[in-house]
Design a protein around this motif. Structure first.
Motif, PDB file in Angstrom:
ATOM      1  N   HIS A 113       0.694  -1.095  -0.037  1.00  0.00           N
ATOM      2  CA  HIS A 113      -0.033  -0.185   0.005  1.00  0.00           C
ATOM      3  C   HIS A 113       0.919   1.155   0.025  1.00  0.00           C
ATOM      4  O   HIS A 113       0.496   2.364  -0.512  1.00  0.00           O
ATOM      5  CB  HIS A 113      -0.859  -0.151   1.237  1.00  0.00           C
ATOM      6  N   THR A 114       2.022   1.394   0.608  1.00  0.00           N
ATOM      7  CA  THR A 114       2.819   2.429   0.591  1.00  0.00           C
ATOM      8  C   THR A 114       3.487   2.451  -0.817  1.00  0.00           C
ATOM      9  O   THR A 114       3.378   3.683  -1.166  1.00  0.00           O
ATOM     10  CB  THR A 114       3.986   2.194   1.258  1.00  0.00           C
ATOM     11  N   TYR A 115       3.692   1.374  -1.402  1.00  0.00           N
ATOM     12  CA  TYR A 115       4.533   1.489  -2.782  1.00  0.00           C
ATOM     13  C   TYR A 115       3.247   1.903  -3.777  1.00  0.00           C
ATOM     14  O   TYR A 115       3.528   3.049  -4.518  1.00  0.00           O
ATOM     15  CB  TYR A 115       4.845   0.096  -3.352  1.00  0.00           C
ATOM     16  N   ALA A 116       1.862   1.604  -3.572  1.00  0.00           N
ATOM     17  CA  ALA A 116       1.066   2.025  -4.464  1.00  0.00           C
ATOM     18  C   ALA A 116       0.365   3.373  -4.047  1.00  0.00           C
ATOM     19  O   ALA A 116      -0.551   3.994  -4.669  1.00  0.00           O
ATOM     20  CB  ALA A 116      -0.211   1.088  -4.615  1.00  0.00           C
ATOM     21  N   ALA A 117       0.713   4.021  -2.812  1.00  0.00           N
ATOM     22  CA  ALA A 117       0.050   5.049  -2.303  1.00  0.00           C
ATOM     23  C   ALA A 117      -1.336   5.116  -2.101  1.00  0.00           C
ATOM     24  O   ALA A 117      -2.025   6.009  -2.689  1.00  0.00           O
ATOM     25  CB  ALA A 117       0.764   6.196  -3.272  1.00  0.00           C
ATOM     26  N   VAL A 118      -1.782   3.828  -1.632  1.00  0.00           N
ATOM     27  CA  VAL A 118      -3.068   4.023  -1.423  1.00  0.00           C
ATOM     28  C   VAL A 118      -3.324   3.876   0.214  1.00  0.00           C
ATOM     29  O   VAL A 118      -2.737   2.760   0.837  1.00  0.00           O
ATOM     30  CB  VAL A 118      -3.799   2.587  -2.029  1.00  0.00           C
ATOM     31  N   SER A 119      -3.906   5.033   0.888  1.00  0.00           N
ATOM     32  CA  SER A 119      -3.939   5.026   2.293  1.00  0.00           C
ATOM     33  C   SER A 119      -5.241   4.009   2.806  1.00  0.00           C
ATOM     34  O   SER A 119      -6.176   3.981   1.982  1.00  0.00           O
ATOM     35  CB  SER A 119      -3.790   6.085   2.952  1.00  0.00           C
ATOM     36  N   ILE A 120      -5.094   3.197   3.668  1.00  0.00           N
ATOM     37  CA  ILE A 120      -6.111   2.481   4.144  1.00  0.00           C
ATOM     38  C   ILE A 120      -6.308   2.818   5.802  1.00  0.00           C
ATOM     39  O   ILE A 120      -5.445   3.052   6.263  1.00  0.00           O
ATOM     40  CB  ILE A 120      -5.959   1.000   4.292  1.00  0.00           C
ATOM     41  N   ASP A 121      -7.622   2.769   6.141  1.00  0.00           N
ATOM     42  CA  ASP A 121      -7.856   3.012   7.650  1.00  0.00           C
ATOM     43  C   ASP A 121      -8.128   2.115   8.368  1.00  0.00           C
ATOM     44  O   ASP A 121      -8.491   1.987   9.523  1.00  0.00           O
ATOM     45  CB  ASP A 121      -8.846   4.406   7.840  1.00  0.00           C
ATOM     46  N   CYS A 122      -8.218   0.714   7.832  1.00  0.00           N
ATOM     47  CA  CYS A 122      -8.716  -0.671   8.583  1.00  0.00           C
ATOM     48  C   CYS A 122      -7.807  -0.876   9.861  1.00  0.00           C
ATOM     49  O   CYS A 122      -8.563  -1.055  10.945  1.00  0.00           O
ATOM     50  CB  CYS A 122      -8.007  -1.903   7.689  1.00  0.00           C
ATOM     51  N   PHE A 123      -6.524  -0.239  10.002  1.00  0.00           N
ATOM     52  CA  PHE A 123      -5.738  -0.482  11.204  1.00  0.00           C
ATOM     53  C   PHE A 123      -5.933   0.537  12.245  1.00  0.00           C
ATOM     54  O   PHE A 123      -5.462   0.257  13.426  1.00  0.00           O
ATOM     55  CB  PHE A 123      -4.603  -1.082  10.739  1.00  0.00           C
ATOM     56  N   GLN A 124      -6.670   1.560  11.990  1.00  0.00           N
ATOM     57  CA  GLN A 124      -7.119   2.430  13.147  1.00  0.00           C
ATOM     58  C   GLN A 124      -7.934   1.613  14.206  1.00  0.00           C
ATOM     59  O   GLN A 124      -7.792   2.010  15.188  1.00  0.00           O
ATOM     60  CB  GLN A 124      -7.957   3.521  12.388  1.00  0.00           C
ATOM     61  N   CYS A 125      -8.783   0.652  13.681  1.00  0.00           N
ATOM     62  CA  CYS A 125      -9.435  -0.024  14.689  1.00  0.00           C
ATOM     63  C   CYS A 125      -9.224  -1.538  14.883  1.00  0.00           C
ATOM     64  O   CYS A 125      -9.134  -2.058  15.759  1.00  0.00           O
ATOM     65  CB  CYS A 125     -11.098   0.002  14.235  1.00  0.00           C
TER      66      CYS A 125
END
Lengths: 152, 415, 246
Positions: A113-125
């Motif tokens: 995801h860092t490589y593709a520059a796609v941010s995810i918020d799954c792991f906030q929770c």
């Protein structure tokens, strides 16, 4: 919602992985491409992951989204597309026996995801580390059917 | 009597204009910064807790939203009730209504736990929720008022302005009913759960909206050196007096009803007698400064004819209104839930005790930021479009200008 | 759900492992109030079941907060800011103003049949599962806190800061509202909630968890035999948590 961006990002990610797999490592400036940590086990003899690789790379968010609604609202707790199971299988300890966190590029999800520059918020929770060390785990593995083969 | 009214944009070249623009812009930036600070750290940096879940941002937001629908009244009086004296004032009324609503909603949205999920609020609805209805009432209000403004400002569309005005008027009544019902529909808390909330919010909107309108009107004409006659000011201030008295009436009915029912005595004791800051806010700010004093100032011959005192009265109504909403929202939560009637209750989760709340700086700055958003919309609106008449001298606003003042007074009474 | 053969295979595996699981479940001191077999993982919950809890205030010991600690441990609650920390279950002390009679009891989400929090939620994030458990779908919760305004029991908490080290089965995060889930991750495995387990482990047995729709369940038998009440029963919410002795 976020999915067009996510999909575009995933395409970039897949392109990156394909390039990584196809090109000779000697040709690459290795650090530029994501280093994806290996999974702990195969899903089955024939299949590496819970879906064919090209499918899961492209569509994992769809599977997760579907599973998410099934689990939260209907109590369906199959393992095949469960995020917890993804983490259990894909996030392992490093040489120092420490689990990489989502903030690190050594984490399975962030590596790509860092490589593709796609941010995810799954792991906030959600937990970014496996449940292995938890007591109930032995019990739940006995009671949850789908992946018994795969995780062994 | 029929005078052609000319509207023109304000010049917007004076240092004063740019100073005001800069000031408002700075307040908006500070407000946005406060919102970012709150979202980045989480709400623990505010005064809000698991006991007081809605705080100062909600006081600002609800006040602005309520005032927004009230600001439209001036236009409604001209289009719906056919009072020609108010016609030149209608355009500013619509602009102010949209601006205040946008400002209030901005505060509400920026205070959400997950403002990044605004899209969820726009795509997933639970239609039993009054909040979900309000999303439609608020967005619908902006569209309807914008179209109504177009009917007013585009000569070819003028003939539809009555229909537009009527639609906007009905919609705004629904909107404020919806806002009041946010509290009226809450069965759990002693302070809410009352059908009276809806009409009380409607009448509160009349009062707050008109007070803001009066101040904006007087400031705009003073700062642009455009003539503003006494006739229209006196009409508006008399109307404001009627609205203040009406709000007071609703407040009295609300508390009398509660005082009659033993069940509500402890809450009434809290607000009226020993609620500390809430009791002070109620008696001193809401009742004395925000209602009785402006009523006196507006009707006393010595002060009722002075624009300064009229302006001060309008400002007092706004301050009293903020206090009233503060007591409703925050006082209503500070008073403990009655889970076990007749029992003393205590726990680690602050059961049975009055909850502590103090507004924090970021919350206040966010609220001011939202108000500044409303202000900048008005300022830029009157700069680029023809909202303000060139002159509001008595001959344009007083249908009985050629006759004596007593006739004007008579027509007012029916308004 | 794509291949039937897969499902069949897993069903068979499940049956094989169920006996083992049952044995293991009893071993560490877990008391199973229900003897019914767990629902298969791929089966949706249904309204045939209504999960509920009966709390006997006479058995709830003064000064004991085993249920609260168990909940905090199970879901990794707490954090050191008492006004903003989440509390899914709390011990409440009551004293009758007239008679001086006092008692103590745990208070948690009452899992109402007609929950006000679900009524007011603008996005539908607050919802009631078919089997009666009231939950927040945190994926669509926007953090407006209207449910907290509406809940008559003050059962809900808003997450006021970033959280770390959440339990894998109990995702929680900043900016959303949460409350007792009846330990839904356990219930779906046919286990009892952590608080009930802890109360039993202390030997108090003040909390009974089970299916209120099944007349043979322990909770149904107790509810049928003895009088019990709902907190704020006047609101007509038909709560899933019932109390004896208040």
């Amino acid at each position: 919602m976020i999915f067009p961006t996510l999909r575009r990002g995933m395409l970039a990610c897949i392109a990156g992985i394909l390039a990584f797999l196809c090109l000779s490592p000697a040709l690459l400036a290795g650090e530029l491409l994501p280093v994806v940590p290996p999974a702990k086990a195969r899903f089955s003899e024939e299949q590496a992951c819970v879906e064919p690789l090209d499918d899961i790379r492209k569509n994992h968010m769809e599977y997760l989204l579907h599973q998410r609604d099934d689990t939260v609202h209907d109590g369906i707790r199959t393992k095949q597309h469960s995020l917890t199971e993804c983490i259990d299988c894909h996030v392992g300890p490093d040489q120092n026996n420490e689990y990489p966190r989502i903030s690190s590029n050594d984490h399975f999800c962030s590596s790509c995801h860092t490589y593709a520059a796609v941010s995810i918020d799954c792991f906030q929770c959600h937990s970014d580390r496996p449940a292995e060390n938890l007591q109930f785990e032995t019990l739940s593995r006995g009671m949850m059917p789908d992946l018994n083969n795969a995780t062994k | 009597m029929k005078q052609q009214i000319h509207y023109r944009e304000i010049d917007g070249r004076s240092p004063g204009f740019f100073a005001l623009l800069g000031l408002i812009g700075a307040l908006i930036l500070v407000g946005l910064g406060a919102a970012y600070y709150m979202e980045h750290n989480g709400h623990y940096v505010t005064g809000m807790t698991n006991q007081i879940v809605w705080g100062t941002p909600h006081v600002f937001a609800v006040f602005l939203i309520v005032a927004a629908s009230g600001a439209l009244n001036v236009a409604s009086i001209s289009s719906v009730f056919g009072k020609t004296a108010y016609k030149p004032l209608a355009r500013l009324s619509g602009l102010l209504a949209i601006a205040l609503l946008v400002g209030g909603l901005a505060v509400l949205v920026l205070d959400l736990g997950r403002p990044d999920r605004l899209i969820v609020a726009m795509t997933k609805y639970n239609f039993k929720s009054i909040f979900a209805w309000n999303i439609f009432l608020y967005t619908g209000f902006m569209v309807i008022v914008a179209v109504y403004m177009w009917f007013l400002m585009e000569r070819k569309m003028n003939r539809f302005s009555k229909v537009g005005g009527l639609t906007a008027f009905i919609w705004r009544i629904m909107l404020t009913t919806g806002t009041g019902s946010i509290f009226g529909f809450l069965v759990a808390r002693q302070a809410y759960d009352a059908a009276l909330m809806a009409p009380m919010f409607v009448i509160m909107s009349f009062s707050y909206g008109l007070a803001i309108y009066l101040l904006v009107l007087m400031a705009a004409y003073k700062w642009t050196n455009r003539p503003l006659g006494d006739a229209i000011i006196f009409r508006l201030k008399n109307l404001l007096g009627v609205f203040i008295a009406s709000v007071l009436y609703f407040v009295v009915v609300y508390h009398l009803t509660n005082l009659y029912m033993t069940e509500h005595h402890s809450y009434e004791r809290f607000v009226l007698m020993d609620g500390g800051v809430y009791t002070q806010l109620f008696w001193v700010v809401q009742i004395l400064l925000g209602s009785l004093l402006p009523l006196l100032l507006l009707y006393l011959p010595a002060t009722g004819k002075s624009r300064t005192w009229i302006g001060i009265s309008a400002a007092l109504v706004i301050i009293g209104g903020m206090a009233q909403i503060y007591i409703i929202i925050i006082g209503g939560q500070a008073f403990p839930l009655v889970l076990f009637p007749g029992m003393e209750v205590s726990s680690s989760f602050y059961d049975g005790v009055v909850s502590h709340y103090a507004p924090s700086l970021p919350e206040i700055l966010l609220g001011i930021g939202g108000t500044a958003i409303a202000a900048i919309i008005v300022l830029l609106g009157v700069r680029v479009l023809r909202f303000l008449p060139v002159s509001l001298e008595d001959k344009y606003t007083d249908p009985h200008h050629e006759t004596t003042g007593t006739a004007a007074q008579a027509s007012e009474a029916t308004a | 759900m794509t291949e039937n053969s897969n499902t069949d295979k897993s069903r068979r595996q499940f049956l094989g492992s169920a006996a083992v699981a049952a044995g293991m479940a009893v071993a560490p001191g877990v008391i199973l109030h229900q003897t019914a077999s767990a629902k298969p993982a791929d089966e949706a919950i249904s309204s045939k079941v209504r999960w509920g809890m009966l709390i006997d205030t006479a058995k709830c010991a003064n000064g004991c907060d085993a249920c609260v600690s168990a909940c905090d441990e199970e879901h990794n609650l707490g954090g050191g800011r008492s006004e903003t920390d989440a509390q899914w279950i709390r011990k409440v002390e009551l004293r009758d103003k007239q008679t001086g009679h006092s008692l103590t009891m745990p208070l948690l989400c009452q899992h109402c049949e007609f929950p006000p929090c679900v009524d007011v939620c603008p996005t539908g994030a607050s919802f009631r599962r078919e089997d009666g458990i009231v939950l927040v779908d945190k994926h669509i919760c926007i953090g407006c806190r209207y449910c907290m305004m509406a809940c008559p029991y003050k059962a809900r908490s808003f997450i006021h800061e970033d959280l770390h080290d959440q339990k894998p089965y109990s995702p929680r995060g900043k900016g959303t509202v949460e409350s007792c889930t009846f330990c839904v991750h356990r219930v779906d495995r046919d286990e009892t909630p952590a608080c009930v387990e802890a109360c039993d482990a202390e030997g108090h047995n003040a909390m009974i968890f089970g299916d209120m729709n099944n007349p043979d369940s322990e909770i149904s038998r107790q509810l049928a035999s003895y009088s019990s009440s709902q907190i704020r029963g006047d609101l007509g919410l038909n709560t899933g948590v019932r109390y004896r002795g208040i």
